[in-house]
Motif scaffolding. Structure first.
Motif, PDB file in Angstrom:
ATOM      1  N   SER A  51      45.186  44.019  31.290  1.00 38.90           N
ATOM      2  CA  SER A  51      45.588  45.476  31.454  1.00 38.90           C
ATOM      3  C   SER A  51      44.347  46.573  31.598  1.00 38.90           C
ATOM      4  O   SER A  51      43.731  46.786  30.619  1.00 38.90           O
ATOM      5  CB  SER A  51      46.663  45.919  30.659  1.00 38.90           C
ATOM      6  N   GLY A  52      43.979  47.020  32.608  1.00 38.67           N
ATOM      7  CA  GLY A  52      42.864  48.191  32.498  1.00 38.67           C
ATOM      8  C   GLY A  52      41.803  47.251  33.082  1.00 38.67           C
ATOM      9  O   GLY A  52      41.419  46.076  32.917  1.00 38.67           O
ATOM     10  N   LEU A  53      41.051  48.027  33.813  1.00 37.86           N
ATOM     11  CA  LEU A  53      39.865  47.603  34.527  1.00 37.86           C
ATOM     12  C   LEU A  53      38.889  46.878  33.555  1.00 37.86           C
ATOM     13  O   LEU A  53      38.153  45.797  34.070  1.00 37.86           O
ATOM     14  CB  LEU A  53      39.063  48.609  35.368  1.00 37.86           C
ATOM     15  N   ASP A  54      38.538  47.471  32.464  1.00 37.19           N
ATOM     16  CA  ASP A  54      37.739  46.784  31.456  1.00 37.19           C
ATOM     17  C   ASP A  54      38.288  45.334  31.090  1.00 37.19           C
ATOM     18  O   ASP A  54      37.418  44.373  31.215  1.00 37.19           O
ATOM     19  CB  ASP A  54      37.304  47.683  30.393  1.00 37.19           C
ATOM     20  N   SER A  55      39.452  45.591  30.681  1.00 37.22           N
ATOM     21  CA  SER A  55      40.177  44.136  30.297  1.00 37.22           C
ATOM     22  C   SER A  55      39.965  43.135  31.586  1.00 37.22           C
ATOM     23  O   SER A  55      39.858  41.856  31.133  1.00 37.22           O
ATOM     24  CB  SER A  55      41.569  44.467  29.988  1.00 37.22           C
ATOM     25  N   ILE A  56      40.363  43.489  32.608  1.00 33.34           N
ATOM     26  CA  ILE A  56      40.517  42.684  33.943  1.00 33.34           C
ATOM     27  C   ILE A  56      38.920  42.131  33.857  1.00 33.34           C
ATOM     28  O   ILE A  56      38.589  40.844  34.118  1.00 33.34           O
ATOM     29  CB  ILE A  56      40.807  43.352  35.199  1.00 33.34           C
ATOM     30  N   ARG A  57      37.838  42.948  34.043  1.00 37.39           N
ATOM     31  CA  ARG A  57      36.568  42.465  34.206  1.00 37.39           C
ATOM     32  C   ARG A  57      36.132  41.400  33.080  1.00 37.39           C
ATOM     33  O   ARG A  57      35.722  40.465  33.523  1.00 37.39           O
ATOM     34  CB  ARG A  57      35.507  43.761  34.057  1.00 37.39           C
ATOM     35  N   ALA A  58      36.633  41.727  31.905  1.00 35.74           N
ATOM     36  CA  ALA A  58      36.124  40.930  30.722  1.00 35.74           C
ATOM     37  C   ALA A  58      36.782  39.509  31.129  1.00 35.74           C
ATOM     38  O   ALA A  58      36.248  38.344  30.756  1.00 35.74           O
ATOM     39  CB  ALA A  58      36.486  41.343  29.580  1.00 35.74           C
ATOM     40  N   GLY A  59      38.188  39.488  31.309  1.00 32.99           N
ATOM     41  CA  GLY A  59      38.979  38.316  31.633  1.00 32.99           C
ATOM     42  C   GLY A  59      38.510  37.481  32.720  1.00 32.99           C
ATOM     43  O   GLY A  59      38.239  36.161  32.550  1.00 32.99           O
ATOM     44  N   LEU A  60      38.150  38.313  33.654  1.00 27.53           N
ATOM     45  CA  LEU A  60      37.749  37.437  34.968  1.00 27.53           C
ATOM     46  C   LEU A  60      36.261  36.853  34.651  1.00 27.53           C
ATOM     47  O   LEU A  60      36.118  35.641  35.126  1.00 27.53           O
ATOM     48  CB  LEU A  60      37.640  38.394  36.228  1.00 27.53           C
ATOM     49  N   SER A  61      35.519  37.678  34.104  1.00 31.06           N
ATOM     50  CA  SER A  61      34.055  37.078  33.830  1.00 31.06           C
ATOM     51  C   SER A  61      34.198  35.921  33.063  1.00 31.06           C
ATOM     52  O   SER A  61      33.634  34.803  33.239  1.00 31.06           O
ATOM     53  CB  SER A  61      33.383  38.263  33.028  1.00 31.06           C
ATOM     54  N   ALA A  62      34.899  35.759  31.934  1.00 32.02           N
ATOM     55  CA  ALA A  62      35.100  34.841  30.970  1.00 32.02           C
ATOM     56  C   ALA A  62      35.685  33.528  31.854  1.00 32.02           C
ATOM     57  O   ALA A  62      35.142  32.185  31.641  1.00 32.02           O
ATOM     58  CB  ALA A  62      35.928  34.878  29.946  1.00 32.02           C
ATOM     59  N   GLN A  63      36.625  33.718  32.788  1.00 32.32           N
ATOM     60  CA  GLN A  63      37.204  32.636  33.389  1.00 32.32           C
ATOM     61  C   GLN A  63      36.107  32.139  34.572  1.00 32.32           C
ATOM     62  O   GLN A  63      36.078  30.973  34.633  1.00 32.32           O
ATOM     63  CB  GLN A  63      38.506  33.199  34.279  1.00 32.32           C
ATOM     64  N   LEU A  64      35.442  32.888  35.290  1.00 27.78           N
ATOM     65  CA  LEU A  64      34.441  32.364  36.068  1.00 27.78           C
ATOM     66  C   LEU A  64      33.375  31.851  35.557  1.00 27.78           C
ATOM     67  O   LEU A  64      32.937  30.808  36.293  1.00 27.78           O
ATOM     68  CB  LEU A  64      34.095  33.620  37.218  1.00 27.78           C
ATOM     69  N   GLU A  65      33.070  32.095  34.178  1.00 27.55           N
ATOM     70  CA  GLU A  65      31.719  31.507  33.602  1.00 27.55           C
ATOM     71  C   GLU A  65      32.486  30.093  33.118  1.00 27.55           C
ATOM     72  O   GLU A  65      31.635  29.057  33.349  1.00 27.55           O
ATOM     73  CB  GLU A  65      31.345  32.393  32.620  1.00 27.55           C
ATOM     74  N   SER A  66      33.670  30.111  32.674  1.00 31.70           N
ATOM     75  CA  SER A  66      33.885  28.813  32.075  1.00 31.70           C
ATOM     76  C   SER A  66      34.488  27.889  33.157  1.00 31.70           C
ATOM     77  O   SER A  66      34.212  26.777  33.065  1.00 31.70           O
ATOM     78  CB  SER A  66      35.006  28.998  31.078  1.00 31.70           C
ATOM     79  N   ARG A  67      34.810  28.414  34.300  1.00 35.39           N
ATOM     80  CA  ARG A  67      35.603  27.556  35.198  1.00 35.39           C
ATOM     81  C   ARG A  67      35.509  27.989  36.547  1.00 35.39           C
ATOM     82  O   ARG A  67      36.332  28.617  37.012  1.00 35.39           O
ATOM     83  CB  ARG A  67      36.979  27.250  34.808  1.00 35.39           C
ATOM     84  N   PRO A  68      34.092  27.955  37.287  1.00 35.54           N
ATOM     85  CA  PRO A  68      34.212  28.305  38.479  1.00 35.54           C
ATOM     86  C   PRO A  68      35.399  27.973  39.641  1.00 35.54           C
ATOM     87  O   PRO A  68      35.549  26.583  39.292  1.00 35.54           O
ATOM     88  CB  PRO A  68      32.846  28.197  38.836  1.00 35.54           C
ATOM     89  N   VAL A  69      35.655  28.674  40.222  1.00 33.11           N
ATOM     90  CA  VAL A  69      36.742  27.975  41.288  1.00 33.11           C
ATOM     91  C   VAL A  69      36.694  28.727  42.516  1.00 33.11           C
ATOM     92  O   VAL A  69      36.284  29.798  42.791  1.00 33.11           O
ATOM     93  CB  VAL A  69      38.033  28.357  40.532  1.00 33.11           C
ATOM     94  N   THR A  70      37.053  27.713  43.478  1.00 29.06           N
ATOM     95  CA  THR A  70      37.477  28.414  45.023  1.00 29.06           C
ATOM     96  C   THR A  70      39.118  28.426  45.002  1.00 29.06           C
ATOM     97  O   THR A  70      39.671  27.709  44.541  1.00 29.06           O
ATOM     98  CB  THR A  70      36.971  27.662  46.166  1.00 29.06           C
TER      99      THR A  70
END
Length: 148
Positions: A51-70
């Motif tokens: 919830s909120g842009l900072d939380s979205i950025r942090a969550g997506l950054s962690a997801q993309l670093e740990s498991r890149p996906v198309t």
């Protein structure tokens, strides 16, 4: 052609840009597509709530670093009205590792028209149960589309 046709096509451009930015793992490009408001939310396929842009950025950054996906959209349903477009999409989330099996996901994207551009206001993703994923795959093989 109705006057609004291009307006709603531009929302699809934003969705395509989101898919491209996710595939590239470019968090800045992903975040540039979100509405500039703190009420933005993202419910991830794993059940986490950002919830909120900072939380979205942090969550997506962690997801993309740990498991890149198309992300491959398999079936898209569009509901539009003046100023809002909702996409209901069956997606295959394919990890970058070539031997990995894709995860089947139902995603809903809510986009709003803000300052002349379409922006993401909310994403809700849910992992498909195995039975539903099997049904989607079977319908795709028979040319029916997953949600018929």
């Amino acid at each position: 052609m109705p006057r609004f046709a291009r307006l709603f096509e531009a929302a699809a451009d934003t969705l395509n840009a989101y898919y491209q930015a996710i595939a590239e793992g470019n968090i800045d490009s992903v975040m540039a597509l979100w509405i500039d408001e703190e009420f933005a939310t993202f419910i991830c396929a794993d059940g986490s709530h950002l919830s909120g842009l900072d939380s979205i950025r942090a969550g997506l950054s962690a997801q993309l670093e740990s498991r890149p996906v198309t992300v491959e959209p398999l079936d898209i349903r569009v509901y539009d009205s003046l100023g809002t477009v909702v996409y209901a999409i069956a997606e295959a989330h394919q990890p970058v590792e070539p031997s990995s099996t894709p995860t089947m996901v139902f995603s809903t994207y809510v986009m709003v028209h803000e300052r002349g551009e379409w922006r993401i206001a909310h994403i809700h993703a849910s992992a498909m149960p195995d039975e539903a994923a099997g049904q989607v795959a079977a319908k795709m093989r028979h040319g029916q589309g997953p949600l018929h």
